[in-house]
Scaffold this motif. Structure first.
Motif, PDB file in Angstrom:
ATOM      1  N   UNK A 106       0.808  -1.227   0.000  1.00 46.62           N
ATOM      2  CA  UNK A 106       0.000   0.000   0.000  1.00 46.62           C
ATOM      3  C   UNK A 106       0.841   1.277   0.000  1.00 46.62           C
ATOM      4  N   UNK A 107       2.162   1.143   0.109  1.00 45.95           N
ATOM      5  CA  UNK A 107       3.046   2.303   0.145  1.00 45.95           C
ATOM      6  C   UNK A 107       3.936   2.340  -1.088  1.00 45.95           C
ATOM      7  N   UNK A 108       4.229   3.525  -1.568  1.00 45.11           N
ATOM      8  CA  UNK A 108       5.104   3.661  -2.731  1.00 45.11           C
ATOM      9  C   UNK A 108       6.523   3.236  -2.368  1.00 45.11           C
ATOM     10  N   UNK A 109       7.302   2.911  -3.378  1.00 48.23           N
ATOM     11  CA  UNK A 109       8.686   2.510  -3.159  1.00 48.23           C
ATOM     12  C   UNK A 109       9.476   3.655  -2.519  1.00 48.23           C
ATOM     13  N   UNK A 110       9.206   4.880  -2.942  1.00 55.26           N
ATOM     14  CA  UNK A 110       9.904   6.022  -2.377  1.00 55.26           C
ATOM     15  C   UNK A 110       9.685   6.149  -0.884  1.00 55.26           C
ATOM     16  N   UNK A 133      17.494   7.774  -4.484  1.00 54.36           N
ATOM     17  CA  UNK A 133      17.840   7.731  -5.910  1.00 54.36           C
ATOM     18  C   UNK A 133      19.244   7.172  -6.101  1.00 54.36           C
ATOM     19  N   UNK A 134      20.153   7.559  -5.205  1.00 55.16           N
ATOM     20  CA  UNK A 134      21.524   7.039  -5.272  1.00 55.16           C
ATOM     21  C   UNK A 134      21.542   5.530  -5.074  1.00 55.16           C
ATOM     22  N   UNK A 135      20.742   5.046  -4.101  1.00 53.17           N
ATOM     23  CA  UNK A 135      20.702   3.607  -3.829  1.00 53.17           C
ATOM     24  C   UNK A 135      20.098   2.839  -4.988  1.00 53.17           C
ATOM     25  N   UNK A 136      19.079   3.398  -5.633  1.00 50.72           N
ATOM     26  CA  UNK A 136      18.497   2.728  -6.797  1.00 50.72           C
ATOM     27  C   UNK A 136      19.531   2.578  -7.900  1.00 50.72           C
ATOM     28  N   UNK A 137      20.358   3.586  -8.082  1.00 49.58           N
ATOM     29  CA  UNK A 137      21.418   3.511  -9.091  1.00 49.58           C
ATOM     30  C   UNK A 137      22.432   2.438  -8.726  1.00 49.58           C
ATOM     31  N   UNK A 138      22.800   2.371  -7.433  1.00 47.53           N
ATOM     32  CA  UNK A 138      23.786   1.383  -6.982  1.00 47.53           C
ATOM     33  C   UNK A 138      23.299  -0.041  -7.218  1.00 47.53           C
ATOM     34  N   UNK A 139      22.006  -0.289  -6.988  1.00 45.72           N
ATOM     35  CA  UNK A 139      21.481  -1.649  -7.158  1.00 45.72           C
ATOM     36  C   UNK A 139      21.012  -1.923  -8.586  1.00 45.72           C
ATOM     37  N   UNK A 140      21.251  -0.987  -9.489  1.00 44.77           N
ATOM     38  CA  UNK A 140      20.992  -1.238 -10.902  1.00 44.77           C
ATOM     39  C   UNK A 140      19.568  -1.007 -11.357  1.00 44.77           C
ATOM     40  N   UNK A 161      13.851  -7.769  -5.254  1.00 45.06           N
ATOM     41  CA  UNK A 161      14.994  -8.147  -4.432  1.00 45.06           C
ATOM     42  C   UNK A 161      16.046  -7.040  -4.419  1.00 45.06           C
ATOM     43  N   UNK A 162      16.232  -6.381  -5.552  1.00 44.74           N
ATOM     44  CA  UNK A 162      17.156  -5.238  -5.610  1.00 44.74           C
ATOM     45  C   UNK A 162      16.659  -4.106  -4.706  1.00 44.74           C
ATOM     46  N   UNK A 163      15.343  -3.903  -4.681  1.00 44.08           N
ATOM     47  CA  UNK A 163      14.767  -2.881  -3.799  1.00 44.08           C
ATOM     48  C   UNK A 163      15.033  -3.208  -2.332  1.00 44.08           C
ATOM     49  N   UNK A 164      14.917  -4.491  -1.983  1.00 46.36           N
ATOM     50  CA  UNK A 164      15.177  -4.906  -0.607  1.00 46.36           C
ATOM     51  C   UNK A 164      16.631  -4.659  -0.226  1.00 46.36           C
ATOM     52  N   UNK A 167      16.974  -0.922   0.345  1.00 44.98           N
ATOM     53  CA  UNK A 167      16.399  -0.546   1.645  1.00 44.98           C
ATOM     54  C   UNK A 167      17.324  -0.939   2.785  1.00 44.98           C
ATOM     55  N   UNK A 168      17.946  -2.101   2.662  1.00 40.37           N
ATOM     56  CA  UNK A 168      18.818  -2.585   3.732  1.00 40.37           C
ATOM     57  C   UNK A 168      20.108  -1.773   3.834  1.00 40.37           C
TER      58      UNK A 168
END
Length: 331
Positions: A106-110, A133-140, A161-164, A167-168
């Protein structure tokens, strides 16, 4: 002193049928910047051990009977819930088995990405978004601005899984615990995720505890390996020692059950029997009932860890000098 050190950890779970002795005397050390794999079949206690580090065991039914979990000189098991929450996600982060059930639909990724860093720091909303945004770039993950507005169901399994992972890592923890991080992924995505772990560790120096039953993953990622069986660590080694000089019959059985690409005609050899009942664990070696080499002493006395080589130990009576002498005489 090691970054993380577990000493003689015992964990029980209360059930209607009695207490399950899930973890029975685990000892573990994790150094800065290394990857430590904990392997074993389902029910051996590897995930429970990992969750005890994060203090995520269910209250009321779980109990730490004895033991210590030291992180940076602090015993985590003695901290209040408030102090522990400052460590969870900030100094120690965890990636769970199924990313779809770990993300809030129910929550956005951001929102989910920035929640942790906003909680643990006084960073502004715009700075948190920039970090996300930096982390999204790092995980591809490309098109970060658009992706932050999307929801978990709009991502594939590999992307979730990349999002997880993002987040971690967003709070730059010292330790990352990855519990079966590639179980639900196909082999192509699995290879990408493992490469991502290597790259992130190279860039950040984070120490990783990898929980898995897949020895192929261990071969690609781990520096050291702990093999667990029936709540105990029965062998520990560096990666090379485990694959080329395994000493415990259970570890050898695990290796024989892996298909080989260089010998298609070789048959897989399953480990016969079932793990012991942890309501009433055996007094001796827990693997004795399934071991082809079991002796009377194995069934009645738990062996101590014996040195195999410089960085390799195993808990097996076959490594005892008295047993070696008997086998030598029989030969």
């Amino acid at each position: 002193m090691s970054l993380l050190e577990i000493n003689d950890l015992h964990i029980n779970f209360k059930t209607y049928g009695g207490e399950v002795q899930a973890v029975r005397g685990v000892n573990l050390k994790l150094e800065k910047g290394e990857t430590l794999a904990i392997v074993g079949e389902s029910g051996c206690g590897k995930s429970v051990t990992a969750q005890s580090i994060m203090r995520l065991l269910p209250k009321g039914i779980s109990k730490v009977k004895q033991g210590e979990v030291w992180f940076n000189g602090t015993n985590l098991l003695t901290l209040s819930d408030k102090k522990m929450r400052k460590i969870q996600g900030n100094d120690i982060s965890m990636i769970f088995q199924d990313p779809m059930t770990s993300l809030n639909p129910t929550l956005s990724i951001g929102t989910q990405l920035t929640e942790g860093i906003r909680k643990h720091t006084s960073i502004s909303a715009s700075a948190a978004k920039a970090k996300a945004l930096e982390m999204l770039t790092i995980v591809g993950i490309s098109n970060g601005e658009d992706r932050l507005k999307q929801y978990p169901h709009e991502f594939s399994g590999g992307m979730r899984q990349r999002l997880m992972i993002a987040m971690a890592l967003i709070c730059e923890p010292d330790i990352l615990i990855a519990d079966e991080p590639t179980t639900a992924l196909d082999v192509t995505i699995q290879a990408q995720i493992l490469s991502l772990f290597k790259e992130i560790q190279r860039k950040t120096g984070v120490a990783i505890i990898l929980i898995t039953h897949d020895l192929g993953v261990v071969a690609q990622l781990a520096d050291r390996v702990h093999v667990m069986y029936a709540g105990k660590v029965i062998e520990l080694s560096d990666r090379r020692g485990l694959f080329y000089q395994s000493a415990h019959p259970y570890t050898k059985g695990l290796l024989r059950s892996i298909p080989r690409l260089d010998d298609a005609k070789e048959e897989l050899v399953p480990i016969s029997g079932t793990p012991p009942d942890l309501f009433l664990p055996p007094t001796g070696c827990p693997f004795a009932a399934r071991c082809h080499y079991a002796m009377d002493v194995c069934r009645h006395h738990m062996p101590e860890m014996k040195k195999v080589s410089e960085n390799h130990q195993a808990a097996c009576w076959l490594l005892d000098e008295r047993s070696k002498q008997v086998f030598k005489e029989l030969a």
